[in-house]
Each structure stands twice: as C-alpha cells, then as structure tokens.
Design an enzyme around this catalytic site. Structure first.
Site, short mmCIF file in Angstrom:
data_model
loop_
_atom_site.label_atom_id
_atom_site.label_comp_id
_atom_site.label_asym_id
_atom_site.label_seq_id
_atom_site.Cartn_x
_atom_site.Cartn_y
_atom_site.Cartn_z
N CYS A 148 0.95 -6.79 3.75
CA CYS A 148 2.17 -6.63 3.78
C CYS A 148 2.73 -7.72 4.82
O CYS A 148 2.15 -8.68 5.07
CB CYS A 148 2.75 -5.05 4.42
SG CYS A 148 1.77 -4.67 5.81
N ASN B 188 1.21 -5.91 9.02
CA ASN B 188 0.01 -5.14 8.66
C ASN B 188 -0.11 -4.29 9.84
O ASN B 188 -1.08 -3.75 10.52
CB ASN B 188 -1.11 -6.21 8.97
CG ASN B 188 -2.58 -5.71 8.72
OD1 ASN B 188 -3.66 -6.03 9.15
ND2 ASN B 188 -2.58 -4.84 7.86
N CYS C 108 2.39 -1.37 9.15
CA CYS C 108 3.13 -0.13 8.32
C CYS C 108 2.44 -0.02 7.06
O CYS C 108 1.64 0.78 6.78
CB CYS C 108 4.68 -0.29 8.56
SG CYS C 108 5.34 -0.11 10.06
N ARG C 109 2.76 -0.69 5.95
CA ARG C 109 2.55 -0.32 4.73
C ARG C 109 0.92 -0.82 4.46
O ARG C 109 0.40 0.23 4.02
CB ARG C 109 3.52 -1.11 3.91
CG ARG C 109 4.93 -0.81 3.98
CD ARG C 109 5.74 -1.73 3.42
NE ARG C 109 5.70 -2.95 4.06
CZ ARG C 109 6.45 -4.04 3.65
NH1 ARG C 109 7.12 -3.87 2.67
NH2 ARG C 109 6.47 -5.33 4.57
N SER C 110 0.47 -2.01 4.73
CA SER C 110 -0.81 -2.06 4.33
C SER C 110 -1.99 -1.36 5.08
O SER C 110 -2.74 -0.96 4.39
CB SER C 110 -1.04 -3.74 4.07
OG SER C 110 -1.01 -4.37 5.38
N ASP D 83 10.16 -2.13 3.16
CA ASP D 83 9.71 -2.32 4.70
C ASP D 83 10.32 -1.12 5.45
O ASP D 83 11.50 -1.05 5.43
CB ASP D 83 10.08 -3.36 5.04
CG ASP D 83 9.69 -3.91 6.60
OD1 ASP D 83 9.12 -3.03 7.36
OD2 ASP D 83 10.01 -5.18 6.96
P1 4NP Z 1 4.73 -3.86 7.61
O1 4NP Z 1 6.31 -3.78 8.46
O2 4NP Z 1 4.84 -5.36 6.76
O3 4NP Z 1 4.65 -2.86 6.59
O4 4NP Z 1 3.54 -3.87 8.61
C1 4NP Z 1 6.71 -4.45 9.47
C2 4NP Z 1 5.95 -4.63 10.74
C3 4NP Z 1 6.56 -5.71 11.56
C4 4NP Z 1 7.67 -6.59 11.29
C5 4NP Z 1 8.09 -6.06 10.25
C6 4NP Z 1 7.95 -5.22 9.10
N1 4NP Z 1 8.30 -7.13 12.34
O5 4NP Z 1 9.19 -7.77 12.08
O6 4NP Z 1 7.73 -7.32 13.14
#
Ligand code: 4NP
Length: 158
Positions: free
Chosen positions: A9, A12, A14-16, A127
């Site tokens: 994702c 790294n 939240c989703r992955s 997201d």
């Molecule tokens: P992820 O979520 O891609 O599912 O881990 C996010 C985590 C951090 C950010 C965006 C999405 N960020 O903008 O820092």
C-alpha cells in the site's frame, strides 16, 4: 513449494500490514501456513520502522488479528523474491509497474480486488488513513474477502 506473497500500500501502516496479518491467520486456520510466505511494504518510506496505525491495530485486534509488522519501503529485491506482489489501489499498482525491473516481474503484480469475491463492484481497497471508524471496518471486510480468495487460488501442493 511456498508461494511468496507481498502486499503493498502507500504507507505500510494500514492496509498492507493488515492484509499480511489476516492472510497469515487465515492460512494457519486452514492448515496452509507451510504453503505461503507473507510480507508487506509501502511505496512511500516515511513511516519506516513504525508499527501499524493504532486505529488499524485496534480494529484488527477486535477481529482477532495481532499486527506486529514494522513498516518498510518496497525495494528492488522484492521483485525477485515474491511470486505475487499485490497492490491495494491504483496508485500503488502504477508505482509498482514503474519500479518493476522487467516485464516478467510486472506480470507478478496484481490488485487485491482481483481476489475479492464478496465485493464485486470494488476495484481498489480505499485508503482509510483520513477516514473514520467505518473506513477501517470496510478495509478489514475487503481484506478478509481477498485473503480468502488468495488462499483458494493456491494450487494444491504435490
Ligand atoms: P496505508 O495508509 O497506505 O494503508 O498504510 C496510509 C498511511 C499513511 C499515509 C497515507 C496512507 N500518509 O499519508 O502518511
């Protein structure tokens, strides 16, 4: 033979890492732990070394998943090591295609929604970072669906 799976994702956190924890747990319950190796990474490296977001850890823990992954960025060796590199959304998918060192490597990039069987209208895992509580629950519903689809897609071991 083990199938090596990398979830990707953006951050790294939240989703992955949630997909990684869910796939590992579901493989264990299905007696398939020996059939897979699973890891996760982000296309953005700004959260390197962090545990998953506390909101994701608590939502996952309510469903029985303990998330202990430490965030890291995707690296070139990942394209050699993993059999399936599974992107959460279009941006991750496109970034992975840009990073892929060969055409053969880009054929191992998939979208998580290709494995979802109960969310036919979804083309990406949204997201949840800027979302409320429902965002995390939807993500977990989709990841559980996709991880079940991934396990069902493994070829039987000889
Ligand atoms: P992820 O979520 O891609 O599912 O881990 C996010 C985590 C951090 C950010 C965006 C999405 N960020 O903008 O820092």
């Amino acid at each position: 033979m083990k199938t090596r799976i990398l979830f990707v994702c953006l951050g790294n956190i939240c989703r992955s890492p949630a997909a990684e924890g869910i796939l590992r747990a579901k493989a264990g319950l299905s007696g398939l732990s020996e059939r897979i190796e699973v890891d996760s990474a982000g296309t953005y490296g700004g959260h390197r070394g962090e545990l998953p977001d506390p909101r994701m850890r608590s939502a996952a823990s309510r469903r029985g998943y303990a998330l202990t992954h430490r965030a890291r960025q995707v690296r070139e060796e990942d394209f050699e090591r993993f059999d399936r590199i599974i992107a959460m959304d279009d941006m991750n998918y496109e970034t992975l295609h840009r990073l892929a060192p060969s055409r053969e490597a880009s054929r191992r990039i998939f979208r998580m929604t290709e494995f979802c069987r109960r969310h036919p209208d979804r083309t990406y895992v949204p997201d949840p970072y800027y979302e409320g509580h429902e965002g995390f629950e939807l993500v977990l519903d989709m990841l559980e669906d996709g991880c079940e689809g991934i396990l069902a897609s493994l070829t039987p071991d000889e």
